[in-house]
Design a protein around this motif. Sequence first.
Motif, short mmCIF file in Angstrom:
data_model
loop_
_atom_site.label_atom_id
_atom_site.label_comp_id
_atom_site.label_asym_id
_atom_site.label_seq_id
_atom_site.Cartn_x
_atom_site.Cartn_y
_atom_site.Cartn_z
N PRO A 143 0.81 -1.20 0.00
CA PRO A 143 0.00 0.00 0.00
C PRO A 143 0.84 1.26 0.00
CG PRO A 143 -0.01 -1.04 2.17
CD PRO A 143 0.69 -1.97 1.24
N GLY A 144 0.20 2.37 -0.40
CA GLY A 144 0.90 3.64 -0.46
C GLY A 144 1.15 4.21 0.93
N LYS A 145 1.93 5.26 0.98
CA LYS A 145 2.26 5.92 2.22
C LYS A 145 1.82 7.38 2.15
CE LYS A 145 6.25 2.94 3.12
NZ LYS A 145 7.69 2.88 3.37
N PRO A 146 1.35 7.95 3.28
CA PRO A 146 0.83 9.31 3.26
C PRO A 146 1.81 10.35 2.76
CG PRO A 146 0.22 8.19 5.29
CD PRO A 146 1.18 7.29 4.56
N GLY A 147 3.11 10.10 2.86
CA GLY A 147 4.09 11.08 2.44
C GLY A 147 4.33 11.13 0.94
N LEU B 115 -4.32 11.53 -3.94
CA LEU B 115 -5.56 12.19 -4.36
C LEU B 115 -6.30 12.58 -3.09
CD1 LEU B 115 -7.68 12.83 -6.66
CD2 LEU B 115 -8.66 10.60 -6.10
N GLN B 116 -6.62 13.86 -2.96
CA GLN B 116 -7.29 14.36 -1.76
C GLN B 116 -8.65 14.93 -2.14
OE1 GLN B 116 -5.79 14.63 1.70
NE2 GLN B 116 -8.02 14.65 1.96
N VAL B 117 -9.70 14.32 -1.61
CA VAL B 117 -11.07 14.80 -1.82
C VAL B 117 -11.56 15.39 -0.51
CG1 VAL B 117 -13.43 14.13 -2.43
CG2 VAL B 117 -11.50 13.04 -3.58
N ARG B 118 -12.04 16.65 -0.56
CA ARG B 118 -12.47 17.32 0.65
C ARG B 118 -13.86 17.92 0.47
NH1 ARG B 118 -6.99 19.40 0.77
NH2 ARG B 118 -5.83 18.58 2.54
N ASP B 119 -14.75 17.57 1.38
CA ASP B 119 -16.09 18.19 1.47
C ASP B 119 -16.82 18.19 0.14
OD1 ASP B 119 -15.59 18.81 4.19
OD2 ASP B 119 -14.49 20.60 3.59
N LEU C 84 -6.55 9.10 -1.14
CA LEU C 84 -6.06 7.89 -1.80
C LEU C 84 -4.59 8.09 -2.11
CD1 LEU C 84 -6.54 5.15 -3.24
CD2 LEU C 84 -7.19 6.45 -5.28
N ASN C 85 -3.74 7.27 -1.49
CA ASN C 85 -2.30 7.42 -1.67
C ASN C 85 -1.80 6.63 -2.88
OD1 ASN C 85 -1.97 8.97 0.76
ND2 ASN C 85 -2.19 7.07 1.91
N CYS C 86 -0.60 6.98 -3.33
CA CYS C 86 0.02 6.24 -4.42
C CYS C 86 0.15 4.76 -4.06
CB CYS C 86 1.41 6.79 -4.72
SG CYS C 86 1.38 8.29 -5.70
N ARG C 87 -0.11 3.91 -5.05
CA ARG C 87 0.02 2.45 -4.93
C ARG C 87 -1.01 1.85 -4.00
NH1 ARG C 87 6.18 0.59 -4.33
NH2 ARG C 87 5.28 -1.32 -5.17
N TYR D 157 3.40 -0.10 -12.12
CA TYR D 157 3.31 1.25 -12.69
C TYR D 157 3.15 2.33 -11.63
CZ TYR D 157 2.72 -1.38 -16.99
OH TYR D 157 2.91 -2.25 -18.05
N ASP D 158 3.20 1.96 -10.34
CA ASP D 158 3.19 2.93 -9.25
C ASP D 158 1.95 3.83 -9.32
OD1 ASP D 158 4.34 3.88 -6.91
OD2 ASP D 158 5.33 5.54 -7.93
N LEU D 159 0.79 3.22 -9.54
CA LEU D 159 -0.42 4.02 -9.63
C LEU D 159 -1.41 3.63 -8.53
CD1 LEU D 159 -2.58 1.84 -10.97
CD2 LEU D 159 -1.49 2.54 -13.09
N SER D 160 -2.43 4.48 -8.35
CA SER D 160 -3.47 4.26 -7.36
C SER D 160 -4.70 3.70 -8.06
CB SER D 160 -3.83 5.57 -6.66
OG SER D 160 -2.68 6.21 -6.16
N ILE D 161 -5.46 2.88 -7.35
CA ILE D 161 -6.65 2.26 -7.94
C ILE D 161 -7.85 2.49 -7.03
CG2 ILE D 161 -7.75 0.09 -8.62
CD1 ILE D 161 -4.97 -0.96 -9.36
#
Length: 249
Positions: A2-6, A10-14, A32-35, A190-194
């Motif tokens: 899994p990805g790491k917060p650092g 992708l940040q969705v707010r309100d 949603l973090n990378c990977r 490919y170091d992407l988020s799903i």
Amino acid sequence: MPGKPGTCRLQVRDLGVTLEGESILRDITFQLNCREIMALIGPNGAGKSSLFRSILGQIPYSGSIQFQLAGGYPSHPKIGYVPQSPSFDRGYPISVLDFFAAAISRWPVFLPVPGHLRDKVTECLARVHGEALIQKRIGTLSGGELQRVLLALALEPIPQILILDEPLSGVDVGGEHLLLDMLDEIRQKYDLSILFSTHDFSTLRHYADKVILLQQAILKVGTPGEVLHSPEFQAVFHLNLGEEGGCAQ
């Protein structure tokens, strides 16, 4: 892994969506973090597709959707999208090669595909181990085979975020695990988020890093175990899941 917060995220707010005066989504906030692989679950009409369409920029919304690269720099991400499986007429004459070539280059489907474009289609299908499908007719593909083709199309060019709307719909049990194994391979290679939606809860524990339970608003977010064993999940689906995510009597 899994990805790491650092890392990138992708940040969705309100986020809120109102269509024709009706509130579809409200107060949606998640990261949603990378990977990372994040699953979106909820009953029909919960707003899952509307959330996807908001991220894709297809419908208006309030709130914010931001993508940040490592180091905190805002960016416009490349997003790959796999819609719910479209149906094709079984007698539809075009091949996967014709369909794919037309989709990535606007090459007319009634003309022979040139060699360089065929090589490109083969390269794209190889990302999902689907080279053997290149000459099959679109209308004869199984559910799992069609998902491979659509996934290969969504990976051209390689995105930073991959969104899949009910990718397991119409896929048999064996095909489900092959597809999910492939998604796990793709996110690492490919170091992407799903981000994907599903009604199949039995696979979440093995393939998802996080799960969002959605019903117009986020009712619960956490690991698969935290969400599937929560009072919120039981209230929505009236299910009591055992330790492995199966239905308990």
